[in-house]
Design an enzyme around this catalytic site. Sequence first.
Site, PDB file in Angstrom:
ATOM      1  N   ARG A 109       0.678  -1.341  -0.017  1.00  0.00           N
ATOM      2  CA  ARG A 109      -0.139   0.041   0.076  1.00  0.00           C
ATOM      3  C   ARG A 109       0.855   1.375  -0.148  1.00  0.00           C
ATOM      4  NH1 ARG A 109      -4.987  -2.179   2.278  1.00  0.00           N
ATOM      5  NH2 ARG A 109      -6.415  -0.454   2.704  1.00  0.00           N
TER       6      ARG A 109
ATOM      7  N   ARG B 204     -10.063   7.797   3.965  1.00  0.00           N
ATOM      8  CA  ARG B 204      -9.430   6.426   3.352  1.00  0.00           C
ATOM      9  C   ARG B 204      -8.974   6.797   1.870  1.00  0.00           C
ATOM     10  NH1 ARG B 204     -13.559   2.035   4.402  1.00  0.00           N
ATOM     11  NH2 ARG B 204     -11.671   0.544   3.286  1.00  0.00           N
TER      12      ARG B 204
END
Length: 230
Positions: free
Chosen positions: A90, A184
């Site tokens: 990520r 997010r």
Amino acid sequence: MEVQLIILGPPGSGKGTYSMRLINDLKIVKISTGDIFRDMATRSDELGKQVAGMMKRGELIPDEIVLKIFDERMSQPDTKNGFILDGFPRTVPQAKELEKIVKIDAIIHIIAKNEILIEKISARRICSNASCDGNYNIADISRNIDGTEYILPPLMPKKEGMCDKCGNTLYQRSDDKPDVIASRLEVYEKQTKPLVDHYRDKIPFIDIHMNRPPEQIVEKILSEIKKLGI
Ligand code: AMP
């Protein structure tokens, strides 16, 4: 087929759903760092509490912790016959560490519009039984946005609020609530999207638009993997 894949895309783009279907077709395992952390967050030790707090706020877990749990998971024998990584790497440092451990055959990159993602994430319902992978979505999207037709039907449980697979109750993840969704998506843009440029010319790269139901997306992914001759 011992294929080693990464599925990359913003939160709510269906990575978990597609991966669950791909592992059956390709006879590989799914490794989801998000699932590992959700499990960790239920523990009452210091690390469990820390992880729970960061997830609730939609923040990324620090790379050192992620890499440690990833290494542990990769050392299990079931990863030897192929895998799909969902939610990892990520960050660019995570990707660089991954390169030292394994060779990735292809990246599946899911492209989606934020307005669709927000709708889909808010409508996600998951099974409260940690050992069940029941995952549903109550949003029914069928419309044209900027010339692209989106047909994303809901994935409803047979009985409202109950998991079809195990009968336990369904719930909404605390990080699937509106205020956390926005952060997010921002975290994805800033910290994870740079991986697209990092990988695009390095590793076979498959772009897939999230504008059709999961079965059609999975079919597309499988045919693209086949074309690569992996
Ligand atoms: P996911 O289920 O992939 O959406 O992940 C849920 C949450 O777990 C994320 O919002 C992060 O807080 C954490 N997480 C999962 N995978 C990673 C990762 N590779 N690096 C950092 N944090 C992660």
